[in-house]
Motif scaffolding. Structure first.
Motif, PDB file in Angstrom:
ATOM      1  N   ARG A  21      -8.239   2.852  -7.671  1.00  0.00           N
ATOM      2  CA  ARG A  21      -7.632   4.100  -8.142  1.00  0.00           C
ATOM      3  C   ARG A  21      -6.274   4.316  -7.456  1.00  0.00           C
ATOM      4  N   GLU A  22      -6.188   4.081  -6.154  1.00  0.00           N
ATOM      5  CA  GLU A  22      -4.937   4.236  -5.411  1.00  0.00           C
ATOM      6  C   GLU A  22      -3.884   3.245  -5.898  1.00  0.00           C
ATOM      7  N   GLU A  23      -4.297   2.008  -6.146  1.00  0.00           N
ATOM      8  CA  GLU A  23      -3.365   0.985  -6.625  1.00  0.00           C
ATOM      9  C   GLU A  23      -2.812   1.348  -8.002  1.00  0.00           C
ATOM     10  N   ILE A  24      -3.678   1.821  -8.889  1.00  0.00           N
ATOM     11  CA  ILE A  24      -3.248   2.232 -10.237  1.00  0.00           C
ATOM     12  C   ILE A  24      -2.303   3.417 -10.142  1.00  0.00           C
ATOM     13  N   LYS A  25      -2.625   4.365  -9.268  1.00  0.00           N
ATOM     14  CA  LYS A  25      -1.779   5.546  -9.079  1.00  0.00           C
ATOM     15  C   LYS A  25      -0.396   5.126  -8.566  1.00  0.00           C
ATOM     16  N   LYS A  26      -0.362   4.203  -7.622  1.00  0.00           N
ATOM     17  CA  LYS A  26       0.899   3.726  -7.069  1.00  0.00           C
ATOM     18  C   LYS A  26       1.734   3.042  -8.147  1.00  0.00           C
ATOM     19  N   GLU A  27       1.101   2.172  -8.943  1.00  0.00           N
ATOM     20  CA  GLU A  27       1.813   1.484 -10.026  1.00  0.00           C
ATOM     21  C   GLU A  27       2.331   2.475 -11.061  1.00  0.00           C
ATOM     22  N   ALA A  28       1.516   3.472 -11.399  1.00  0.00           N
ATOM     23  CA  ALA A  28       1.932   4.480 -12.383  1.00  0.00           C
ATOM     24  C   ALA A  28       3.134   5.261 -11.858  1.00  0.00           C
ATOM     25  N   ASN A  29       3.129   5.610 -10.585  1.00  0.00           N
ATOM     26  CA  ASN A  29       4.252   6.340 -10.001  1.00  0.00           C
ATOM     27  C   ASN A  29       5.527   5.503 -10.014  1.00  0.00           C
ATOM     28  N   ILE A  30       5.403   4.213  -9.705  1.00  0.00           N
ATOM     29  CA  ILE A  30       6.571   3.321  -9.719  1.00  0.00           C
ATOM     30  C   ILE A  30       7.131   3.216 -11.130  1.00  0.00           C
ATOM     31  N   LYS A  31       6.252   3.013 -12.114  1.00  0.00           N
ATOM     32  CA  LYS A  31       6.711   2.901 -13.507  1.00  0.00           C
ATOM     33  C   LYS A  31       7.331   4.201 -13.988  1.00  0.00           C
ATOM     34  N   ALA A  32       6.756   5.335 -13.604  1.00  0.00           N
ATOM     35  CA  ALA A  32       7.303   6.634 -14.006  1.00  0.00           C
ATOM     36  C   ALA A  32       8.693   6.827 -13.404  1.00  0.00           C
TER      37      ALA A  32
END
Length: 99
Positions: A21-32
């Motif tokens: 969940r943390e990894e997905i959140k981090k990737e989503a924040n980077i892409k955003a």
């Protein structure tokens, strides 16, 4: 019961779901953030383009207005010169008849 994983370095135990969940959140924040920067750049480019178009349109409009005013002033000057010429001719004729 969920299986916990123990970190071999620090001994911290955690559930794999939390890590995912943390990894997905981090990737989503980077892409955003990347998307936001891209859109800001596109907006700045579009703004610059629109400003240039507006300036060009304004220059053309001012140029056209100036040309129209100049043409009207030249025509007015020509008309005044013709009136002055006629007035001088009439004055000359009047003076010639009087003597």
């Amino acid at each position: 019961m969920p299986a916990e994983i123990k970190c071999p370095n620090c001994g911290h135990e955690f559930e794999p779901n939390e890590m995912i969940r943390e990894e997905i959140k981090k990737e989503a924040n980077i892409k955003a953030e990347e998307w936001k920067k891209k859109k800001e750049k596109e907006f700045a480019e579009e703004k610059t383009k629109l400003q240039q178009q507006m300036e060009e349109t304004l220059r053309k409009s001012i140029g056209t207005d100036f040309e129209n005013q100049l043409r009207m002033l030249k025509q007015n000057n020509k008309d005044n010169e013709e009136k002055l010429k006629l007035a001088r001719q009439k004055e000359l004729e009047f003076l010639q008849k009087g003597y």
